[in-house]
Scaffold this motif. Structure first.
Motif, PDB file in Angstrom:
ATOM      1  N   ARG A  30       0.835  -1.209   0.000  1.00 34.27           N
ATOM      2  CA  ARG A  30       0.000   0.000   0.000  1.00 34.27           C
ATOM      3  C   ARG A  30       0.866   1.254   0.000  1.00 34.27           C
ATOM      4  N   PHE A  31       2.004   1.203   0.701  1.00 33.88           N
ATOM      5  CA  PHE A  31       2.923   2.349   0.710  1.00 33.88           C
ATOM      6  C   PHE A  31       3.400   2.668  -0.702  1.00 33.88           C
ATOM      7  N   ARG A  32       3.772   1.638  -1.454  1.00 37.14           N
ATOM      8  CA  ARG A  32       4.297   1.888  -2.794  1.00 37.14           C
ATOM      9  C   ARG A  32       3.211   2.443  -3.717  1.00 37.14           C
ATOM     10  N   VAL A  33       2.000   1.924  -3.577  1.00 40.73           N
ATOM     11  CA  VAL A  33       0.891   2.453  -4.382  1.00 40.73           C
ATOM     12  C   VAL A  33       0.601   3.903  -3.990  1.00 40.73           C
ATOM     13  N   SER A  34       0.561   4.164  -2.674  1.00 42.22           N
ATOM     14  CA  SER A  34       0.304   5.533  -2.202  1.00 42.22           C
ATOM     15  C   SER A  34       1.438   6.473  -2.599  1.00 42.22           C
ATOM     16  N   ALA A  35       2.672   5.978  -2.536  1.00 43.12           N
ATOM     17  CA  ALA A  35       3.815   6.816  -2.935  1.00 43.12           C
ATOM     18  C   ALA A  35       3.700   7.226  -4.396  1.00 43.12           C
ATOM     19  N   ASP A  36       3.312   6.288  -5.256  1.00 46.48           N
ATOM     20  CA  ASP A  36       3.110   6.621  -6.676  1.00 46.48           C
ATOM     21  C   ASP A  36       2.036   7.700  -6.842  1.00 46.48           C
ATOM     22  N   ARG A  37       0.944   7.573  -6.092  1.00 40.00           N
ATOM     23  CA  ARG A  37      -0.161   8.528  -6.210  1.00 40.00           C
ATOM     24  C   ARG A  37       0.239   9.914  -5.705  1.00 40.00           C
ATOM     25  N   LEU A  38       1.059   9.968  -4.648  1.00 41.71           N
ATOM     26  CA  LEU A  38       1.496  11.263  -4.125  1.00 41.71           C
ATOM     27  C   LEU A  38       2.583  11.876  -5.005  1.00 41.71           C
ATOM     28  N   LEU A  39       3.470  11.042  -5.524  1.00 44.76           N
ATOM     29  CA  LEU A  39       4.488  11.563  -6.446  1.00 44.76           C
ATOM     30  C   LEU A  39       3.829  12.130  -7.699  1.00 44.76           C
ATOM     31  N   GLU A  40       2.759  11.490  -8.149  1.00 40.27           N
ATOM     32  CA  GLU A  40       2.009  12.004  -9.295  1.00 40.27           C
ATOM     33  C   GLU A  40       1.369  13.341  -8.957  1.00 40.27           C
ATOM     34  N   LEU A  41       0.875  13.444  -7.735  1.00 37.65           N
ATOM     35  CA  LEU A  41       0.245  14.688  -7.283  1.00 37.65           C
ATOM     36  C   LEU A  41       1.266  15.822  -7.188  1.00 37.65           C
ATOM     37  N   GLN A  42       2.511  15.464  -6.866  1.00 42.70           N
ATOM     38  CA  GLN A  42       3.568  16.447  -6.626  1.00 42.70           C
ATOM     39  C   GLN A  42       4.401  16.732  -7.866  1.00 42.70           C
ATOM     40  N   ALA A  43       4.158  15.959  -8.933  1.00 46.74           N
ATOM     41  CA  ALA A  43       5.062  15.999 -10.086  1.00 46.74           C
ATOM     42  C   ALA A  43       4.869  17.210 -10.985  1.00 46.74           C
ATOM     43  N   GLY A  44       3.724  17.869 -10.890  1.00 48.95           N
ATOM     44  CA  GLY A  44       3.437  18.957 -11.819  1.00 48.95           C
ATOM     45  C   GLY A  44       4.234  20.224 -11.556  1.00 48.95           C
ATOM     46  N   GLU A  45       4.167  21.118 -12.516  1.00 48.50           N
ATOM     47  CA  GLU A  45       4.848  22.410 -12.405  1.00 48.50           C
ATOM     48  C   GLU A  45       4.187  23.266 -11.333  1.00 48.50           C
ATOM     49  N   ILE A  46       5.002  23.843 -10.465  1.00 46.83           N
ATOM     50  CA  ILE A  46       4.503  24.660  -9.356  1.00 46.83           C
ATOM     51  C   ILE A  46       4.969  26.095  -9.550  1.00 46.83           C
ATOM     52  N   GLU A  47       4.072  27.015  -9.280  1.00 47.53           N
ATOM     53  CA  GLU A  47       4.429  28.426  -9.379  1.00 47.53           C
ATOM     54  C   GLU A  47       5.484  28.766  -8.329  1.00 47.53           C
ATOM     55  N   PRO A  48       6.623  29.299  -8.721  1.00 43.38           N
ATOM     56  CA  PRO A  48       7.664  29.630  -7.738  1.00 43.38           C
ATOM     57  C   PRO A  48       7.205  30.729  -6.790  1.00 43.38           C
ATOM     58  N   GLN A  49       7.602  30.600  -5.540  1.00 45.45           N
ATOM     59  CA  GLN A  49       7.224  31.605  -4.549  1.00 45.45           C
ATOM     60  C   GLN A  49       8.162  32.811  -4.645  1.00 45.45           C
ATOM     61  N   VAL A  50       7.583  33.981  -4.752  1.00 44.50           N
ATOM     62  CA  VAL A  50       8.365  35.211  -4.924  1.00 44.50           C
ATOM     63  C   VAL A  50       7.963  36.209  -3.851  1.00 44.50           C
ATOM     64  N   THR A  51       8.847  37.150  -3.608  1.00 43.67           N
ATOM     65  CA  THR A  51       8.556  38.214  -2.644  1.00 43.67           C
ATOM     66  C   THR A  51       7.620  39.229  -3.279  1.00 43.67           C
ATOM     67  N   PRO A  52       6.479  39.516  -2.652  1.00 43.52           N
ATOM     68  CA  PRO A  52       5.548  40.504  -3.224  1.00 43.52           C
ATOM     69  C   PRO A  52       6.226  41.865  -3.418  1.00 43.52           C
ATOM     70  N   GLN A  53       5.933  42.494  -4.537  1.00 45.46           N
ATOM     71  CA  GLN A  53       6.496  43.810  -4.846  1.00 45.46           C
ATOM     72  C   GLN A  53       5.368  44.850  -4.876  1.00 45.46           C
ATOM     73  N   GLN A  54       5.420  45.735  -3.933  1.00 43.91           N
ATOM     74  CA  GLN A  54       4.395  46.771  -3.830  1.00 43.91           C
ATOM     75  C   GLN A  54       4.704  47.898  -4.821  1.00 43.91           C
ATOM     76  N   LEU A  55       3.743  48.214  -5.666  1.00 46.48           N
ATOM     77  CA  LEU A  55       3.912  49.317  -6.604  1.00 46.48           C
ATOM     78  C   LEU A  55       3.632  50.647  -5.911  1.00 46.48           C
ATOM     79  N   ARG A  56       4.175  51.711  -6.461  1.00 48.76           N
ATOM     80  CA  ARG A  56       3.983  53.052  -5.895  1.00 48.76           C
ATOM     81  C   ARG A  56       3.258  53.930  -6.907  1.00 48.76           C
ATOM     82  N   ALA A  57       2.000  54.228  -6.565  1.00 42.22           N
ATOM     83  CA  ALA A  57       1.184  55.107  -7.411  1.00 42.22           C
ATOM     84  C   ALA A  57       1.209  54.626  -8.866  1.00 42.22           C
ATOM     85  N   THR A  58       0.631  53.467  -9.102  1.00 42.10           N
ATOM     86  CA  THR A  58       0.621  52.881 -10.441  1.00 42.10           C
ATOM     87  C   THR A  58      -0.092  53.809 -11.428  1.00 42.10           C
TER      88      THR A  58
END
Length: 542
Positions: free
Chosen positions: A305-333
């Motif tokens: 069951r671990f190996r089956v679950s590991a495959d399912r979680l790796l599949e869930l985690q395998a996709g492209e993820i938006e990189p986390q960036v520091t928010p940039q506050q604009l000034r009087a756009t």
């Protein structure tokens, strides 16, 4: 579905265990001590029986004290190590669930549309628990069980080599064959997939329960759920039957082993070759050999069951993820400029070479029939999608810069439809509020034509159900507008903000928004021509 190799599963499991290895090592040492104490108990029990039948040797009193002490110490250590293990499993499960949830929350759009919420939920709930239990408990317990087995066999070998050989020979080690593994993995995979299918149907039935009743399709949706349940039942019964047959064979072999030890011991005792204490030790050691063997066998389904679950979680985690960036506050756009912007879903172009300039104080309306890219444009502006061609540029006091996800904090966004979360109205409003903003809750509600909130018995502390349950669509829409106003972003992106409002309320809301947002960059995606006519710039997509 991913089918990773054992090495990849082990490397992944090792990476997950980081941060918990010292605690797991402590648990391992404590359990080793318990194994040693159990063998001390066997040895002292033998000596105590011999001392009771023959006065020679150690005094019986000290042997009994030693037996009681070994049991008490074993129980105390077992209690602490058991609590430690449960705590590790709980922490590891929660961490793994957070990791998987983050991966889905940050997935790029092309992956989000491929996953069903019900499938994701079942993977995060059950598969994460399965993996965490294997990493924290089963792997160490498997190693400890082998050590216990070897120690018990060694002790029995020391006392009677022939009996040790007989016990090992009849132990059901045959179940470790590849055929057993393949069969168990196939059954586990089928059960997991059907659990996901059942979760999909269940989640949709619950989410759209009012719609299902309104459309009169309850019998059909219930039949679909029952069909999925029946399929899941049949698969689990196949798994149960296979497990029952194999366990039955194991128990027959185990009982045969115990009988062999008992008969062998009786004959040896009758012949005067062993003492009563040795006979007692035989029976205890046989139990301590057979129990680890049974335990080793019981770990096999867990590892499968671990190996089956590991495959399912790796599949869930395998996709492209938006990189986390520091928010940039604009000034009087001052301006948001769109140049030759093009985007397509697979082979269908929804935007082609769009050029647009949004300027502060010049509200713009995007008008057009459904499917022409209006909502897609908003997703591009929020950097939830990436354009095929063209660029989006921001201009503020500091100059020009390309639009990225880091600028998302500058947008006040109202999506189409209900976007409230379960909780109080206050919690919903403050979820996106900017600290030290120019508006308070009362002013924001009035600007959004949401004064009706003040008439509720609990006011802004009124509880809102799932998807705004308890509020009308128009009420939920206006509360969401107030939430966006509290954020006070430089750029307003409003998607069909008047769609659920009557004409009078829609006109009042439009006037208030345009008056308050006269220094903002305002983009209204709308079918409301009255709203569009009040904007300085109108873009028609056809």
């Amino acid at each position: 579905m991913i089918n990773s190799g054992l090495k990849q599963h082990l490397r992944w499991a090792w990476s997950i265990s980081q941060g918990y290895r010292s605690k797991l090592f402590l648990y391992f040492i404590l359990e080793l001590i318990c194994i040693g104490l159990s063998l001390v108990f066997v040895y002292l029990s033998k000596k105590a029986v011999d001392a009771a039948t023959s006065p020679d040797g150690l005094p019986l009193k000290w042997l009994l004290i030693g037996i009681v002490g070994s049991i008490a110490l074993n129980v105390g250590i077992k209690g602490y190590s058991g609590r430690l293990m449960e705590r590790i499993k709980l922490m590891l499960t929660l961490q793994l669930q957070r990791t998987m949830l983050d991966a889905q929350m940050l997935s790029v759009w092309k992956l989000i549309k491929n996953w069903h919420t019900g499938d994701i939920q079942i993977r995060i709930q059950t598969d994460c628990e399965e993996v965490a239990n294997t990493i924290a408990n089963n792997v160490l317990s498997f190693g400890l069980t082998i050590i216990q087995l070897l120690a018990s066999v060694g002790f029995l070998w020391y006392m009677d080599p022939m009996l040790a050989l007989m016990i090992l020979a009849i132990s059901p080690l045959f179940v470790f064959s590849k055929i057993y593994f393949r069969k168990m993995r196939k059954l586990s995979k089928e059960v997991k997939e059907e659990e996901s299918n059942f979760s999909k149907v269940l989640q949709e039935n619950l989410r759209f329960r009012l719609l299902i009743r309104a459309m009169g399709i309850f019998p059909k949706r219930r039949a679909k759920l029952t069909e999925s349940q029946q399929q899941l039942f049949l698969l689990k019964m196949r798994q149960l039957n296979f497990s029952t047959y194999t366990q039955g064979a194991m128990k027959v072999a185990m009982n045969a082993g115990y009988l062999v030890a008992f008969i062998w011991g009786i004959y040896r005792l009758q012949a005067g070759l062993i003492s009563f204490g040795t006979m007692t030790a035989f029976l205890q050691l046989v139990a301590r050999i057979q129990s680890p063997i049974l335990a080793l066998i019981s770990y096999i389904p867990g590892f499968v069951r671990f190996r089956v679950s590991a495959d399912r979680l790796l599949e869930l985690q395998a996709g492209e993820i938006e990189p986390q960036v520091t928010p940039q506050q604009l000034r009087a756009t001052k301006e948001l400029r769109i140049t030759d912007l093009s985007f397509r879903y697979e082979d269908k172009w929804v935007l082609q070479q769009l050029n647009l300039s949004l300027k502060a104080g010049e509200p713009t309306a995007i008008v057009g029939p459904s499917g022409k890219g209006k909502t897609t444009l908003i997703r591009l502006l929020l950097s939830l999608l990436k354009a095929e061609k063209g660029q989006i540029t921001l201009i503020d006091q500091q100059g020009e810069r390309p639009l990225t996800a880091s600028h998302r904090i500058n947008f006040a966004y109202i999506p189409q439809g209900n976007s409230l979360f379960s909780g109080t109205i206050r919690e919903n409003l403050m979820l996106h509020a900017k600290e030290n903003g120019p508006l308070d809750i009362d002013k924001a509600l009035r600007l959004a034509c949401a004064e009706f909130v003040f008439d509720f018995p609990e006011g802004v502390d009124t509880l809102v159900g799932e998807s705004g349950m308890g509020l009308s669509e128009g009420q939920a829409q206006r509360i969401a507008i107030a939430r966006a106003l509290l954020h006070d972003g430089d750029i307003w992106l409003f998607d069909e903000v008047t769609s659920a409002l009557d004409r009078t309320t829609a006109d009042t809301l439009t006037e208030r928004l345009l008056a308050y947002g006269k220094h903002k960059l305002c983009l209204f995606v709308t079918h409301d021509l009255h709203l569009a006519e009040k904007c300085q710039q109108r873009i028609y997509l056809d």
